[in-house]
Motif scaffolding. Structure first.
Motif, PDB file in Angstrom:
ATOM      1  N   GLY A  36       6.394   2.369   3.005  1.00 29.47           N
ATOM      2  CA  GLY A  36       5.024   3.238   2.828  1.00 29.47           C
ATOM      3  C   GLY A  36       4.998   3.543   1.499  1.00 29.47           C
ATOM      4  N   THR A  37       5.801   2.952   0.529  1.00 28.52           N
ATOM      5  CA  THR A  37       5.573   2.976  -1.006  1.00 28.52           C
ATOM      6  C   THR A  37       5.800   2.069  -1.779  1.00 28.52           C
ATOM      7  OG1 THR A  37       5.846   4.667  -3.082  1.00 28.52           O
ATOM      8  CG2 THR A  37       7.587   4.250  -1.523  1.00 28.52           C
ATOM      9  N   VAL A  38       5.650   1.740  -3.014  1.00 21.43           N
ATOM     10  CA  VAL A  38       5.997   0.726  -3.812  1.00 21.43           C
ATOM     11  C   VAL A  38       6.902   1.660  -5.128  1.00 21.43           C
ATOM     12  CG1 VAL A  38       5.547  -1.025  -5.536  1.00 21.43           C
ATOM     13  CG2 VAL A  38       4.206  -0.616  -3.191  1.00 21.43           C
ATOM     14  N   PHE A  39       8.110   1.053  -5.295  1.00 20.89           N
ATOM     15  CA  PHE A  39       8.655   1.733  -6.676  1.00 20.89           C
ATOM     16  C   PHE A  39       7.959   1.598  -7.834  1.00 20.89           C
ATOM     17  CE2 PHE A  39      12.762   0.194  -4.253  1.00 20.89           C
ATOM     18  CZ  PHE A  39      12.741   1.200  -3.364  1.00 20.89           C
ATOM     19  N   ASP A  40       7.487   2.656  -8.534  1.00 21.93           N
ATOM     20  CA  ASP A  40       6.770   3.142  -9.538  1.00 21.93           C
ATOM     21  C   ASP A  40       7.689   2.157 -10.708  1.00 21.93           C
ATOM     22  OD1 ASP A  40       4.670   4.032  -8.457  1.00 21.93           O
ATOM     23  OD2 ASP A  40       5.666   5.892  -8.741  1.00 21.93           O
ATOM     24  N   ASP A  41       9.003   2.745 -10.831  1.00 28.19           N
ATOM     25  CA  ASP A  41      10.011   2.218 -11.768  1.00 28.19           C
ATOM     26  C   ASP A  41      11.340   2.303 -11.455  1.00 28.19           C
ATOM     27  OD1 ASP A  41       8.352   2.907 -14.507  1.00 28.19           O
ATOM     28  OD2 ASP A  41       8.146   4.389 -13.489  1.00 28.19           O
ATOM     29  N   VAL A  89       0.642  -1.173   0.001  1.00 26.72           N
ATOM     30  CA  VAL A  89       0.008   0.042  -0.240  1.00 26.72           C
ATOM     31  C   VAL A  89       0.920   1.372   0.092  1.00 26.72           C
ATOM     32  CG1 VAL A  89      -1.822  -1.295   1.276  1.00 26.72           C
ATOM     33  CG2 VAL A  89      -0.209   0.185   2.612  1.00 26.72           C
ATOM     34  N   HIS A  90       0.205   2.381  -0.293  1.00 24.97           N
ATOM     35  CA  HIS A  90       0.802   3.652  -0.153  1.00 24.97           C
ATOM     36  C   HIS A  90       0.190   4.391   1.077  1.00 24.97           C
ATOM     37  CE1 HIS A  90       2.154   3.080  -4.221  1.00 24.97           C
ATOM     38  NE2 HIS A  90       2.987   4.273  -4.261  1.00 24.97           N
ATOM     39  N   ALA A  91       1.138   4.951   1.832  1.00 23.73           N
ATOM     40  CA  ALA A  91       0.680   5.605   3.433  1.00 23.73           C
ATOM     41  C   ALA A  91       1.781   5.754   3.949  1.00 23.73           C
ATOM     42  CB  ALA A  91       0.080   4.211   4.450  1.00 23.73           C
ATOM     43  N   ASN A 102      -2.440  -0.140  -4.845  1.00 22.27           N
ATOM     44  CA  ASN A 102      -2.560   0.156  -6.287  1.00 22.27           C
ATOM     45  C   ASN A 102      -1.641  -0.427  -7.232  1.00 22.27           C
ATOM     46  OD1 ASN A 102      -0.634   1.526  -5.490  1.00 22.27           O
ATOM     47  ND2 ASN A 102      -2.026   3.404  -5.449  1.00 22.27           N
ATOM     48  N   LYS A 103      -0.817  -1.381  -6.755  1.00 18.29           N
ATOM     49  CA  LYS A 103       0.091  -2.006  -7.568  1.00 18.29           C
ATOM     50  C   LYS A 103      -0.161  -3.584  -7.407  1.00 18.29           C
ATOM     51  CE  LYS A 103       3.067   1.459  -8.482  1.00 18.29           C
ATOM     52  NZ  LYS A 103       3.445   1.941  -9.717  1.00 18.29           N
ATOM     53  N   PRO A 104      -0.065  -4.338  -8.452  1.00 19.22           N
ATOM     54  CA  PRO A 104      -0.328  -5.893  -8.455  1.00 19.22           C
ATOM     55  C   PRO A 104       1.177  -6.551  -7.847  1.00 19.22           C
ATOM     56  CG  PRO A 104       0.088  -5.298 -10.545  1.00 19.22           C
ATOM     57  CD  PRO A 104       0.159  -3.822  -9.894  1.00 19.22           C
TER      58      PRO A 104
HETATM   59 ZN   LIG Z   1       3.515   4.221  -6.057  1.00 14.48          ZN
END
Ligand SMILES: [Zn+2]
Ligand SMILES: [Cu+2]
Ligand SMILES: [Cu+2]
Ligand SMILES: [Cu+2]
Ligand SMILES: [Cu+2]
Ligand SMILES: [Cu+2]
Ligand SMILES: [Cu+2]
Ligand code: NA
Ligand code: NA
Ligand code: NA
Ligand code: NA
Ligand code: NA
Ligand code: NA
Ligand SMILES: [Zn+2]
Ligand SMILES: [Zn+2]
Ligand SMILES: [Zn+2]
Ligand SMILES: [Zn+2]
Ligand SMILES: [Zn+2]
Ligand SMILES: [Zn+2]
Ligand SMILES: [Zn+2]
Ligand SMILES: [Zn+2]
Lengths: 323, 323, 323
Positions: free
Chosen positions: C258-263, B113-115, B137-139
């Motif tokens: 708290g985030t996911v790497f987009d790229d 998650v994003h938080a 929002n990311k698989p």
């Molecule tokens: Zn993201």
């Protein structure tokens, strides 16, 4: 770990004979005690468009790991790592394992094939011969190893190597390659000491070169061969290395000093293409095809950039001379 | 490290009760001493096209890590690793954490998650309940864990698990999959011993299977469950594993003996496609979707090819029978 | 290893002065004893469309690794890691190394360039100056380090850093980036103790921020700077980190909470594109460009998810405030 054997040369100088009398060390098992079986060459024979016979031995053979330190290794064909096996994508492999070890069963687990391990990778008893048949239908640079329990001991004692399955359509840059090498990284621990295999730091981490064709270098996993006598190339060469990290425990950060990999194929599969890598991350058992260009005359060390492991031996030298 | 507990069965046989009286071991903190909270099932309820309620507990529950050795784990829902959570790409998660631990605050850090961690992953005090809301929002195949300081202790004591965010357009081969499993790798160390967590070798490295749907296997991270009672498949099956290495410290070289991965998606994101891997490199917290075919009847071990860790328990068996 | 120095604050408090009198510790070599050379700034000067002069020093400078614990580091330019060097793909680098160390030769191995190491990365003797010239023709985030034997000691004592070769066509999302940072992970061991470098566990694992442009944060590899004074961003920012794991020994599992790497671009090469990673696996010496979005106000820890290493210091804080 607390293992300081890597730097404790005195406990090593006389190798396994002394080791066997030391309270700290595991004794060589009795039937192996005076055994040092002459290496038997691997036999690889193509018998059809898509069928190949491969015959290997499991045998007990002394391997000189560092100068004057012999390890009474459990081996394939008297080498550790064992000889490289090269087949083609789509080959059926008829595999024969002759177990020359008088005491312990051994087996073969080729990462390149599809087989039920309980059958295709079954034990071959001492002084017996087993035959197996399985397809190699994925291209790449694969580990092989003995799969007999405890697997950790069989790998750590020397029963590992590389099988290359050449892609049926080749690699994209086959036409540009001037020179190719097979390099394997492996670790050595205290002699047949499963506690050190499990919890210790490696005593040595080493590279070996394996012969792709007759006349190529073919060395064991030791600390000195590829330093004392470098691999050779010419300035301007585009070089390919088939590299495999056979562990048993550690990952590898494979790097060639003085260059950047132009192209890398993870596990040697042409689909898994990366470009411009300084270092390729190899899991335990992982392989890669790496290609690079040497632009100047001089010496290029090849290392794992986990430098504690380079310091313990994992350095090979590539010497580049005038055209 | 110097930790020889993995092989020192005598110091383990009686588990934490004996451990608490040993000078070498850390005592269970007083409020946990006689606590063994019954596992409370996770509740996952879809309340909208893109919205899901997830309710979990943090609780103190004995986990049998190796035969007759119990670890008084800090857990999510009385399991270690905790239950798998499955949502869909684009879901908003309404998350509730009921902290049943009478002594220590806990929290939830979903990698999916994003938080802002200082808010979304905030501590829930003993005997309190916290509610949070964040988008997935990311698989992919993501780790979750308690994020309370010292995070190392909360993870190493058992507060970890996997959340899968199913891609909104699925994976490319969804239609061909016959069977799927969730497997998690984790390490265990000496009981609540932060020095061993930081500097020791793992006492056990283990796999667990987690239930994707009712009736699926659901095990804790132990050395025996997936050996004594194998995972099951039929010959010819194309199998998918959602795999996650929750650490806390070690990387994983994930491998299935007797096959080659046809397709791999790094961290479970369909964009990160690799083919023909023998072994997938998982960083600490990393995940993957791996797909492969079992072509013969028999037993297929699943391992980390860092074989010191396999020797310490990280072997699961896949049993393939006639169609 | 048995090294408990990470938690044994008493043996550290007084730093190398006390260390030098302890029987457990290696003494500072005599010519370094009272040396603490003032950091000399790196000089980077573009002298042509595709040509740049880079001047650096090797020097002996105290680095505060943890509060009040100084390490008499072997450094580039009095920083450890050294200053970040930024050039463009296709640049020729005219490199000058001024060795201010009165006792030991040093050298420079840029992973970004093509050069025969025996010449281009040759030793510069004490109090001498060496000049070198080599092309940086691959884009990416590369390690540099001293290449003088024993390399392990030169890297572990502090002689490492990052050179970024900006891709000539940029990265795909250059226009969307609001903020960028350079972060380096490195380990510290017992002072100049090659046995600990080879077999010990790291005493500290740390991050540093390096200034891409004037006014940016520029810190050494320590346990506190990026916690006490966080990196700063605004809510909604798309952030890029050029990250490099300079080891010397350990791999990194780089993660932002708290985030996911987009790229993600492995080793910073735009060709090596991955999406939606929770964690990026960095081999020893490996780099990456990672891009992500911070969607809420609050604090986001940046870690290696090998949490034993996070516990030893490898945590940086990113503070996100209102727009
Ligand atoms: Zn993201
Ligand atoms: Cu064997
Ligand atoms: Cu290097
Ligand atoms: Cu907790
Ligand atoms: Cu995390
Ligand atoms: Cu294997
Ligand atoms: Cu130096
Ligand atoms: Na290790
Ligand atoms: Na370790
Ligand atoms: Na390991
Ligand atoms: Na280590
Ligand atoms: Na290592
Ligand atoms: Na580590
Ligand atoms: Zn064997
Ligand atoms: Zn190690
Ligand atoms: Zn090149
Ligand atoms: Zn927790
Ligand atoms: Zn380990
Ligand atoms: Zn297959
Ligand atoms: Zn140096
Ligand atoms: Zn470690």
């Amino acid at each position: 770990g607390c293992n300081s054997s890597a730097t404790d040369e005195s406990s090593k100088k006389d190798g396994v004979v002394e080791a066997a009398t030391s309270t700290n060390e595991v004794e060589v098992i009795a039937p192996h005690k005076d055994l040092n079986q002459e290496p038997i060459p691997v036999k690889i024979e193509r018998i059809g468009e898509n069928e190949v016979n491969v015959e290997m031995t499991s045998q007990i053979t002394d391997i000189e790991i560092s100068p004057d330190y012999n390890y009474k290794a459990w081996t394939f064909n008297g080498e550790a790592p064992g000889p490289v096996v090269v087949v083609k994508e789509g080959d059926m492999i008829n595999f024969t394992l002759k177990n020359m070890d008088p005491a312990i069963p051994h087996s073969m687990d080729f990462h390149a094939v599809h087989a039920a391990p309980s059958k295709g990778f079954a034990n071959v008893e001492p002084d017996e011969t087993g035959t197996f048949r399985y397809p190699a239908n994925k291209p790449g640079v694969f580990m092989y190893h003995c799969g007999t329990a405890p697997v950790l001991s069989h790998i750590a004692n020397g029963m590992h190597g590389t099988i290359i399955v050449m892609p049926k359509d080749g690699y994209p840059n086959d036409a540009e390659i001037d020179r190719e090498f097979v390099l394997i990284q492996n670790e050595w621990y205290k002699y047949n000491d499963i506690n050190d295999f499990m919890n210790g730091e490696p005593s040595q981490v080493v590279f070996s070169a394996k012969a792709l064709k007759e006349g190529d270098r073919n060395t064991n996993g030791d600390t000195f061969s590829l330093k004392n006598e470098p691999l050779l190339a010419k300035v301007g060469d585009r070089i390919r290395i088939y590299v495999n990290n056979v562990g048993p425990n550690e990952v590898s950060s494979f790097h060639v000093v003085g260059t950047v990999f132009d192209d890398v194929y993870i596990d040697g599969n042409p689909y898994n293409h990366m470009q411009g890598l300084q270092t390729v991350m190899l899991p335990a058992s992982g392989g890669a095809v790496v290609e690079f260009t040497v632009t100047e005359v001089g010496n290029y060390p090849i290392v794992t950039h986990q430098f504690n492991h380079a310091q313990k031996g994992a350095v090979a030298m590539l010497k580049v001379t005038e055209d």
